[in-house]
Design a protein around this motif. Structure first.
Motif, PDB file in Angstrom:
ATOM      1  N   HIS A 120      44.411  40.683  42.896  1.00 50.04           N
ATOM      2  CA  HIS A 120      44.067  39.748  41.821  1.00 50.04           C
ATOM      3  C   HIS A 120      44.996  38.533  41.757  1.00 50.04           C
ATOM      4  O   HIS A 120      44.716  37.584  41.029  1.00 50.04           O
ATOM      5  CB  HIS A 120      43.949  40.454  40.462  1.00 50.04           C
ATOM      6  CG  HIS A 120      45.184  41.072  39.918  1.00 50.04           C
ATOM      7  ND1 HIS A 120      45.134  42.087  38.989  1.00 50.04           N
ATOM      8  CD2 HIS A 120      46.502  40.853  40.133  1.00 50.04           C
ATOM      9  CE1 HIS A 120      46.346  42.443  38.647  1.00 50.04           C
ATOM     10  NE2 HIS A 120      47.189  41.708  39.326  1.00 50.04           N
ATOM     11  N   PHE A 150      43.138  43.366  37.338  1.00 46.23           N
ATOM     12  CA  PHE A 150      42.924  43.176  35.912  1.00 46.23           C
ATOM     13  C   PHE A 150      41.429  43.089  35.645  1.00 46.23           C
ATOM     14  O   PHE A 150      40.680  42.474  36.411  1.00 46.23           O
ATOM     15  CB  PHE A 150      43.593  41.902  35.411  1.00 46.23           C
ATOM     16  CG  PHE A 150      45.093  42.017  35.266  1.00 46.23           C
ATOM     17  CD1 PHE A 150      45.671  43.111  34.645  1.00 46.23           C
ATOM     18  CD2 PHE A 150      45.925  41.016  35.741  1.00 46.23           C
ATOM     19  CE1 PHE A 150      47.041  43.219  34.498  1.00 46.23           C
ATOM     20  CE2 PHE A 150      47.304  41.108  35.606  1.00 46.23           C
ATOM     21  CZ  PHE A 150      47.861  42.214  34.984  1.00 46.23           C
ATOM     22  N   ARG A 165      40.370  37.846  37.517  1.00 40.35           N
ATOM     23  CA  ARG A 165      39.978  39.116  36.894  1.00 40.35           C
ATOM     24  C   ARG A 165      38.594  39.530  37.392  1.00 40.35           C
ATOM     25  O   ARG A 165      37.752  38.681  37.667  1.00 40.35           O
ATOM     26  CB  ARG A 165      40.002  38.971  35.371  1.00 40.35           C
ATOM     27  CG  ARG A 165      41.391  38.613  34.841  1.00 40.35           C
ATOM     28  CD  ARG A 165      41.401  38.390  33.343  1.00 40.35           C
ATOM     29  NE  ARG A 165      40.604  37.219  32.965  1.00 40.35           N
ATOM     30  CZ  ARG A 165      40.396  36.839  31.704  1.00 40.35           C
ATOM     31  NH1 ARG A 165      40.930  37.545  30.711  1.00 40.35           N
ATOM     32  NH2 ARG A 165      39.673  35.771  31.443  1.00 40.35           N
TER      33      ARG A 165
END
Length: 213
Positions: A120, A150, A165
Motif C-alpha cells: 500500500h 489499509f 487503500r
C-alpha cells in the motif's frame, strides 16, 4: 519514487525507534498465520515475507517449524533488528535487503508470498506494476499470495507517507488474472498507543503457469 528515496525514511524510522514504538507493531501476527494455514502451507513450504522488516511473523514461522523462510525489506536497519531479536535462530532465515520493485528473484520460486503492509506504500502505477511482475515471477503455480493493505476506511498516511487503500476487489484488479482471490478478511489493528487502524487481508492463488524468462 526510486529505491534510494523509498529506503531513506525507513532506515531513519528503524534507527530511531524501538520495535514496540512503531504503529504497525504486532505481538502476535494471527491474521497472517491464519491465512498461511488456509493456504495449506506445511513446514516444508517456502515462504517469503515481503516488507517483513522487524515483524514477528518470522519468529512464529520458525516456531511452527518452517524450514525455508526468506525476509525481504528495503531497510537494513529493520532486518538487523529482527536478526538481533532472533539471535542464533536468525541463521535459519534468508535475509534480503532490496526494494521489491527492483528485486530480481533470479529463478527463485515460493509457495507463499506474504506482504502485510508494503504494497500500500506503492502509490505510483509503475511501482505497482513492477511489484506485480515480481509477484508473478516469484510465486509457484498453485502457490499463494497474502497481501494486506489499509482498508478503504483505514489511514490515508503512515509514518508521514501517503498510502493507497484497497478492498479485496480493487486489490484483485491490480494483481490481475494470474491470481484468483480465495478469501479476504477485515482486521482491526490496534497500535501500541491504542488507536485503531482498519486493514484488509486477501489470500490469492496463482492459477497460470509461470513463463520462462
Amino acid at each position: 519514487m526510486n529505491a534510494a528515496s523509498r529506503q531513506a525514511p525507513w532506515e531513519k524510522v528503524y534507527a530511531s525507534k524501538r520495535e514496540n514504538e512503531l504503529s504497525w507493531f504486532q505481538e502476535n501476527p494471527a491474521p497472517s498465520l491464519d491465512l498461511i494455514a488456509k493456504a495449506a502451507a506445511t513446514a516444508a513450504s517456502s515462504v517469503i515475507d515481503v516488507g517483513g522488516g522487524a515483524s514477528r511473523l518470522v519468529d512464529a514461522l520458525i516456531e511452527h517449524g518452517f524450514r525455508d523462510v526468506t525476509v525481504l525489506d528495503l531497510s537494513d536497519a529493520a532486518l538487523m533488528a529482527a536478526k538481533a531479536r532472533l539471535g542464533s535462530r536468525a541463521d535459519q532465515v534468508q535475509w534480503v535487503v532490496a526494494d521489491v520493485t527492483e528485486w530480481e528473484p533470479q529463478g527463485l520460486a515460493y509457495d507463499i508470498w506474504h506482504d502485510r503492509a508494503a504494497f500500500h506504500f506503492l502509490t505510483e502505477e509503475r511501482d505497482r506494476m513492477a511489484y506485480v511482475a515480481r509477484l508473478i515471477e516469484a510465486v509457484k503455480p498453485g502457490g499463494h499470495a497474502i497481501i494486506a493493505t489499509f482498508a478503504p476506511d483505514g489511514p490515508e498516511r503512515c509514518s508521514g507517507l501517503p498510502v493507497a487503500r484497497y478492498d479485496a476487489e480493487s486489490l484483485r484488479r491490480v494483481v490481475g488474472d494470474t491470481f484468483e482471490l480465495i478469501e479476504t478478511l477485515r482486521h482491526e489493528h490496534r497500535t501500541p498507543w491504542g488507536s485503531e487502524q482498519h486493514f484488509q487481508f486477501s489470500l490469492f492463488r496463482r492459477v497460470s503457469v509461470r513463463s520462462d524468462r
